[in-house]
Structures are given as C-alpha cells and as structure tokens.
Design a protein around this motif. Structure first.
Motif, PDB file in Angstrom:
ATOM      1  N   LYS A 377      16.900  30.254  29.552  1.00  0.00           N
ATOM      2  CA  LYS A 377      16.791  31.553  29.628  1.00  0.00           C
ATOM      3  C   LYS A 377      18.072  32.260  30.079  1.00  0.00           C
ATOM      4  N   VAL A 378      18.747  32.984  29.005  1.00  0.00           N
ATOM      5  CA  VAL A 378      19.945  33.421  29.054  1.00  0.00           C
ATOM      6  C   VAL A 378      19.776  35.072  29.667  1.00  0.00           C
ATOM      7  N   ILE A 529      18.086  27.138  22.765  1.00  0.00           N
ATOM      8  CA  ILE A 529      17.487  25.975  22.697  1.00  0.00           C
ATOM      9  C   ILE A 529      18.314  24.850  22.246  1.00  0.00           C
ATOM     10  N   SER A 530      18.539  23.916  23.028  1.00  0.00           N
ATOM     11  CA  SER A 530      19.717  22.764  22.532  1.00  0.00           C
ATOM     12  C   SER A 530      18.836  21.484  22.623  1.00  0.00           C
ATOM     13  N   VAL A 531      19.108  20.623  21.813  1.00  0.00           N
ATOM     14  CA  VAL A 531      18.562  19.135  21.501  1.00  0.00           C
ATOM     15  C   VAL A 531      19.549  18.113  21.972  1.00  0.00           C
ATOM     16  N   PHE A 532      19.163  17.197  22.670  1.00  0.00           N
ATOM     17  CA  PHE A 532      19.786  16.092  23.077  1.00  0.00           C
ATOM     18  C   PHE A 532      19.127  14.611  23.156  1.00  0.00           C
ATOM     19  N   VAL A 582      13.728  19.906  15.735  1.00  0.00           N
ATOM     20  CA  VAL A 582      12.827  19.848  17.091  1.00  0.00           C
ATOM     21  C   VAL A 582      13.073  21.124  17.699  1.00  0.00           C
ATOM     22  N   THR A 583      13.947  22.303  17.473  1.00  0.00           N
ATOM     23  CA  THR A 583      14.151  23.247  18.185  1.00  0.00           C
ATOM     24  C   THR A 583      13.038  24.427  17.881  1.00  0.00           C
ATOM     25  N   GLY A 584      12.228  24.260  17.065  1.00  0.00           N
ATOM     26  CA  GLY A 584      11.217  25.180  16.768  1.00  0.00           C
ATOM     27  C   GLY A 584       9.778  24.846  17.109  1.00  0.00           C
ATOM     28  N   ILE A 612       9.394  13.649  23.511  1.00  0.00           N
ATOM     29  CA  ILE A 612      10.130  14.766  23.674  1.00  0.00           C
ATOM     30  C   ILE A 612       9.811  15.472  25.023  1.00  0.00           C
ATOM     31  N   ARG A 613      10.990  15.386  25.742  1.00  0.00           N
ATOM     32  CA  ARG A 613      10.939  16.099  27.077  1.00  0.00           C
ATOM     33  C   ARG A 613      11.393  17.668  27.249  1.00  0.00           C
ATOM     34  N   ARG A 614      10.623  18.482  27.743  1.00  0.00           N
ATOM     35  CA  ARG A 614      10.856  19.713  27.777  1.00  0.00           C
ATOM     36  C   ARG A 614      11.595  19.890  28.903  1.00  0.00           C
ATOM     37  N   GLN A 615      12.823  20.845  28.937  1.00  0.00           N
ATOM     38  CA  GLN A 615      13.507  21.221  30.197  1.00  0.00           C
ATOM     39  C   GLN A 615      13.708  22.840  30.084  1.00  0.00           C
ATOM     40  N   ASP A 616      12.963  23.648  30.994  1.00  0.00           N
ATOM     41  CA  ASP A 616      13.089  25.054  31.175  1.00  0.00           C
ATOM     42  C   ASP A 616      13.938  25.381  32.348  1.00  0.00           C
ATOM     43  N   THR A 617      14.880  26.251  32.003  1.00  0.00           N
ATOM     44  CA  THR A 617      15.799  26.587  33.186  1.00  0.00           C
ATOM     45  C   THR A 617      15.937  28.194  33.203  1.00  0.00           C
ATOM     46  N   ALA A 618      16.301  28.858  34.150  1.00  0.00           N
ATOM     47  CA  ALA A 618      16.529  30.323  34.027  1.00  0.00           C
ATOM     48  C   ALA A 618      17.948  30.432  34.609  1.00  0.00           C
ATOM     49  N   ILE A 619      19.026  30.795  33.973  1.00  0.00           N
ATOM     50  CA  ILE A 619      20.274  30.902  34.615  1.00  0.00           C
ATOM     51  C   ILE A 619      21.005  32.122  34.039  1.00  0.00           C
TER      52      ILE A 619
END
Length: 736
Positions: A377-378, A529-532, A582-584, A612-619
C-alpha cells in the motif's frame, strides 16, 4: 383476615384474569383458592395466589398429559437394514458387471440452532411465554453409498437414524401483591421451559463436487420421516425464592408432556457443507472423511408454531472403495470355463517425474520455490497545482474538473494523480474547513487574444471558481476574487509553432492561500503488486517405451497458460514470467501439469502445486528493490521556463529533508513540459535538479536532467504540462 387487593403484572389494577398475586394474613394457616373460570388455560390466563400465615400462589387447573409414541425403530433393526442395502448393492454390481460404489458408515454430533417465535404447541395450555431461541444437541448414525459420475462430481446417498434434543427458556418478569401484613408489591419471575426430543430416519441424496485435491463441497436435500417427537413444557415460580407456591402443585404452575401435535409426516432441509478425505491405506481403499454441514429447515416442527429446526452437523465417515468386495464378504459365483485368448501386451503408460525451480533476476536457481505475492500500500505525496484551465472565451468550469471534484469528495486516498489534479477544488475546500483562519485568493486570467481577452472574462472565470468553492462549503467572506492584466506570470513561447500551447495555459484561474498547509502536497494511495521469484523453470523426466507427445500447462484459478518446451519429448522448459500470471489473482497455489501421451494412446500425467504466499504491507514508499527501500517524491513545481525556488517551495523541500538519514542515497531528476527544443529542455531540467539538490543540503547527490523524455502527466492538457515542470527526488535506504 386482612382485605384482599390485586396487582396486574405491570401496575396496580382491579381484579382481572391477567394478574399474579400473593395474599396473606397472620392469624390462621388455612389455604384459600380463588375460583376462576377454566378460561385461565388460555394464552392470557391468570395466576392468583393467597394464603394465611404463609405466601402461596394458586395454580391453573390443568392436567399432566403423557402420551407414548408408537412409531419406534430399534437401533438393531436399523443396522440390519443398512447391511441389507449394502449387500444388495454389491451383489447387483457384481451380477451386472458394474463398478462397486464406495460405501461405509457415518456418524456424528449435531448442534441444533432453531429459529422460532411461538407461544404454544397445538391446544396445550400455555401462559404467555414466547419461545424465540433455543439450544440443543443431538447425533446421527447411518450408512452411505457413493458413485463417481464425472471427473470431479460424485453422487452420494445416505440413510441415517438421527436424534435431537432442543430446549427453550423464556423468563417472564412480573409482580405479585403481598397482603399478608401491609399491602405491597413484590417482584416475581416466572420461568417458562419447553424441552423436546426427536427421532427420525433421514435420507440425504447429495452431490459432491471436488474443490481441491481432497476437499469437496457437498450439497443437496435432506428428507426425514419422523419416528418420535416428544415434549415437556413447564412454568415455574423462580422468584421470590424464599416464599410462595402454587396451591396444590408447589412452585410448578404448568407441567405438560406428550407427543408434539401436528408434526409433518415428512420434513425437509437443504444441506450444504465441506468434507476432507484422508486415505488410511496406500491403495486408497480405506478412507476417513470428516465433514461439516449446515441444514436449513423448510418445515416447521409443529403446524401453527413458527419453529424451524436448523442444525449444524459435524460427522465422520469410514469408507471402503474398491473394484471387488472385501475378503470377509465375498459371494461365491459360478464362472464359465475361461477361453484363452492371446492379446497383445500393452506397454506401461508414461511415467513422469516433475520438478519446478525459481529463477532469480541474477540467474541463480531456487529449488522447491514458494511464490511470494507482495502487496504494498503506497502513499505518495503529490504537489498541489492550484490552477483551473478554461476553454476559449468561456467562463464555464470544464467537465473534467467537475468529475474530479465529485471523485475527490468521495475519497482522496485512492485518487490517481490525474484525478487529484482535477479534484483540487474539493481538497482545498476540505482543508479550509479544518483551518477556519485561512483565506483564499482567486485570480482570473485571459489569453489576451482576439477571442479570449478582457477583465470581464477574467473576473467571470474567477467568480465561477469562487462559486464552486462556496458550493463546497467555504464562506464568501473567506474568498477574495482578484483580476488584472499582469496578475500572474503569463506563459510565453519563443517558438511560434507552439504559441497555441501558451494560449491554452494563459486561460486560467490561480488559487493561493494565506495558510501554506491548505496548498500543501496531497497524499495519494495506491497498491503496488510484485512477485518473487519473477520466473520459474519446469523440468521433467519421462520414462516411456514409445515416442511421446508432451504438453506443460500452468493453471491458476480458471486461467490456463501453456508453457513452451525446450524439447518435444522431455527436459526443461523455457523460463516463464510469473508477473502477469500471479499479479491479478488471489489464489493460494499455482498448479504445474505435465501430460505425456505415447503412440499407443496411453497417457501419463503429473501435477505439482506451488504455494503462493501473500504479504500485505502499508508503507509510505513506492518501491522495494531487494533490501533497499526506495521513495520517490514529485513535489516541486516551477513556473514556465524557470528554475527558481521560492518561499512557497520550502514546505515541500522540508518534507523531503525530514526523510533523509545519514545512510540515505539521494538522487534528483529534473523534468520539463514538451514546449521548447529537446536540448534546451534537457538543460532547463538539469538547472532545476541542481537547484533542488542545493536546497536539500546533502553531499554526494546524483543530479540528472531528463528534459521532456519522462512526462508524469499528459502534455496534451495545459494542467498536465504545468505539472510536468517538476523535479523528482529519489531516496534510497535500507528497508525496515
């Protein structure tokens, strides 16, 4: 004896049928009974009590009703019936050459969740309760058959014996009159209770749809034939706890029991739930399946009573699956003599070994990867332009600003940069309401052409913007409208071919404020959204005795992507980019499937699931690059063809300086609009970048002039060109 007075349940009243009373005197111990009509058995019957020397409560005339149900089925008989059905099914399958269906037993517990709103059952007397919610438990036991009819669909039939208990309680607060000594009102609590028990034979024809590898969705009807339905209903004096009784029956007023009247012959539910199957043997012939279902009742328990017996059921089934009967239940058959027929021996089907690797950006390989889908979250800071541009010879605010204003009123955090640019009037109004001392200056301009000129047109444009601000809740006395020929710096183009761009930019209204916070930068929100890892590589090894046709697919939700192969038969695929796949998606796994078909038509298949592991951040940043946190600020706007930093820029400069630490690497990129030559714009953008770097006061700043090559906004619009006269400051530091 003292005089008799009566109180209703809520206030003192004359003698009526709806009262609770306690009467008393000191001298004797005899018990008196108030004679009333048998109508007291109705919904509004009364409860009257009196006594001498003690406090007693009279009962309603009633009788205890006990009826014994004759619809009974023993557990032993039910088990015999299940065994007969299972044996008949297997004999039929053997006789007609059909595959034997899976079968087994099922049992479990029930949590009853009735939805009710009734006062009485049939004609049984009841005094004023309303039973609305109840609780209870139960259980079920039976057998089942299951046959697969499609790749992911099965039909399930169940026959079960179920038993359930439900209890309702309704506490009724009331009053009684104590006339034993001095007349007074005493609070009373009457507890109405209804307890029921039910037994039934239930049939469930269900559909099972496989969702995942071992998990299925089951749904369908549930039909039950009642075996018995019993109830007991009581009304008890709970308070006062230390005295008082119903004459002749102690503290219990009503005590009815018997069969529940007017029960339906057949009851129906809609059932759905989930089940997961676990194999107890390696050949999958013996399974254990826990299941959670919810049954929504379609019938009432008793006609005339609003009582739907919904239920939540947790069950476990034990099942056997195979193409023949278990050894202890084999049925002897007479077989005809076999005639030897020579048939060609088919080669074995292809066998596949599958492996998936993740590929880093630097080419390193990750065995057994877990895909990480990172949602960031940007929160970006965007400069406030404070301009409204008009059409030729018009003082009507263009539609794009009205749409932007409506959009910003609803939500400012999720605006795009263009929506924020067109929604500035709403943002200014919102900030003005929070800062009541602030004052606005609204100035109008014209292009000073043959069709667009004059003080009247300039003032009309300023008045239109001021009127819109008043519509948004800003008082007239806080807005000053100003006009003049040289009110603001006009845009002038040296190239006559670009003169039309200057004309568009001079048809404007500019807004300024006495409080710099009102015109400060705008916070905008978005999600990156980024994929690694970004890429995977599929490797397989196939054993087959004949030539193969091989295909490799990725499946994510309903999306199937075919992977090009390095070799037609077997080997490693080319690298596959996961970003767009994966992004959508919100899926928790990516399935890789390799299918090999030999020349005889035999097919082998192997599927590998990658989590697939989801990571949500607010920065407050725009990018993470490895272990670096990258922040970009586009917060400095320049006048046309200038690189000067004025006092109005310092708020923005100070915001950027506050984010710089000793370990932060700073880069400054200057930009321009499209007006002017490429070389001139590159030099102008470099001057702007150097001026901002000087104001930041940081050593070792990387400075670059990009000119018009990387516009942040569309140059076709005058507000877009004004917003492109900016500098981007990029801060790089270690990610927290």
């Amino acid at each position: 004896m003292s005089s008799i007075g009566l109180l209703s349940r809520t206030a003192v009243a004359p003698v009526s049928r709806d009262v609770h009373s306690v009467l008393g005197a000191r001298s004797t111990t005899s018990v008196h009974r108030l004679r009333k009509s048998r109508r007291m058995l109705s919904r509004n019957h009364c409860k009257i009590a009196h006594g001498v020397g003690k406090r007693e409560i009279l009962p309603v005339n009633h009788q205890s009703i006990s009826v014994t149900s004759t619809r009974m089925l023993t557990g032993r008989g039910f088990v015999r019936m299940l065994l007969c059905i299972a044996l008949a099914t297997t004999l039929y399958a053997e006789a007609f050459g059909q595959p034997i269906p899976g079968f087994g037993v099922i049992g479990g517990a029930t949590i009853n969740m009735p939805d009710a709103g009734f006062r009485q059952l049939g004609s049984f007397p009841s005094c004023c309760p309303e039973f609305t919610s109840g609780t209870g438990t139960g259980g079920q036991f039976g057998g089942w058959l299951e046959r697969r009819i499609a790749d992911r669909v099965s039909i399930v039939g169940r026959l079960m014996l179920s038993w359930d208990n439900v209890s309702f309680t309704d506490d009724e607060s009331s009053f009684v009159a104590d006339l034993r000594d001095t007349p007074r009102v005493v609070p009373a609590l009457f507890r109405h209770q209804l307890q029921s028990s039910h037994a039934a034979i239930a049939i469930e024809p269900l559909v099972a749809f496989t969702l995942f590898d071992r998990t299925s969705l089951v749904f369908g009807p549930r039909v039950a034939l009642g075996v018995s339905s019993r109830f007991r209903q009581t009304e008890t004096l709970v308070e006062p706890a230390d005295f008082g009784s119903f004459v002749g029956s102690g503290r219990v007023w009503i005590d009815n029991s018997g069969d529940i009247p007017s029960t339906p012959a057949v009851a129906a539910w809609l059932t759905s739930g989930l089940r997961t199957t676990f194999n107890l043997r390696s050949d999958e012939s013996l399974t254990l399946t826990p299941e959670l279902t919810y049954s929504y009742a379609l019938n009432d328990v008793s006609q005339g009573a609003d009582w739907k017996p919904h239920a939540l059921r947790l069950s476990v089934s034990l099942g056997w699956h195979g193409s023949s009967l278990p050894p202890d239940t084999l049925v002897p058959t007479i077989q005809a003599p076999a005639i030897a027929v020579s048939e060609p021996v088919k080669p074995p089907a292809p066998k596949i070994r599958l492996k998936v690797y993740g590929i880093n950006d630097d080419g390193t390989v990750i065995p057994d990867p877990i895909i990480e889908r990172r949602e960031t979250k940007v929160i970006n800071l965007h400069p406030m332009l404070g301009h409204v541009y008009f059409d030729d010879n018009s003082s009507v605010i263009p539609e794009r600003y009205l749409r932007g204003t409506d959009r910003a009123i609803r939500d400012t955090l999720t605006l795009t940069s263009m929506e924020a640019l067109h929604g500035e009037l709403a943002i200014i109004a919102l900030r003005m309401k929070a800062r009541p001392q602030a004052r606005l200056r609204v100035g109008g301009m014209t292009a000073n052409t043959a069709t667009d000129k004059g003080a009247e047109l300039a003032r009309s444009r300023a008045e239109a913007v001021a009127a819109k601000l008043r519509d948004l809740g800003i008082e007239s006395e806080r807005i000053e409208v100003i006009t003049g020929d040289r009110l603001f710096t006009a845009t002038r183009m040296s190239d006559t071919s670009e003169r039309v761009l200057a004309i568009e930019e001079n048809r404007r209204v500019e807004i300024s404020c006495s409080d710099e916070v009102v015109m400060g930068p705008i916070s905008l929100g978005s999600i990156d959204i980024s994929v690694f890892p970004k890429r995977i590589r599929v490797a397989d090894s196939i054993v087959s005795s004949s030539p193969l046709t091989v295909s490799t697919d990725l499946r994510l939700d309903d999306t199937v992507v075919s992977i090009p192969r390095a070799r037609d038969a077997q080997g490693a695929s080319g690298d596959v980019d996961l970003t767009s796949i994966v992004t959508g998606s919100a899926s928790r796994s990516l399935n890789v499937k390799v299918t090999a078909t030999d020349s005889a038509g035999q097919t082998g298949q192997e599927v590998l699931s990658i989590p697939i592991r989801r990571q949500d951040t607010a920065i407050s940043k725009t990018t993470r690059s490895g272990e670096l946190q990258v922040e970009r600020y586009g917060l400095v706007l320049f006048d046309f063809n200038t690189a000067n930093i004025g006092p109005h820029h310092m708020l923005i400069i100070n915001i950027i300086k506050s984010r710089i630490t000793p370990t932060t690497t700073v880069a400054v990129y200057g930009m321009t609009d499209r007006a002017g030559s490429d070389d001139y714009n590159r030099l102008l953008s470099l001057r702007r970048a150097r001026e901002v770097a000087r104001m930041l006061g940081v050593k070792d700043v990387a400075v670059e002039g990009l000119g018009e090559d990387s516009p942040q906004f569309p140059n076709q619009l005058p507000e877009g060109r004004a917003a492109n006269r900016t500098v981007i400051v990029e801060l790089r530091s270690k990610a927290p």
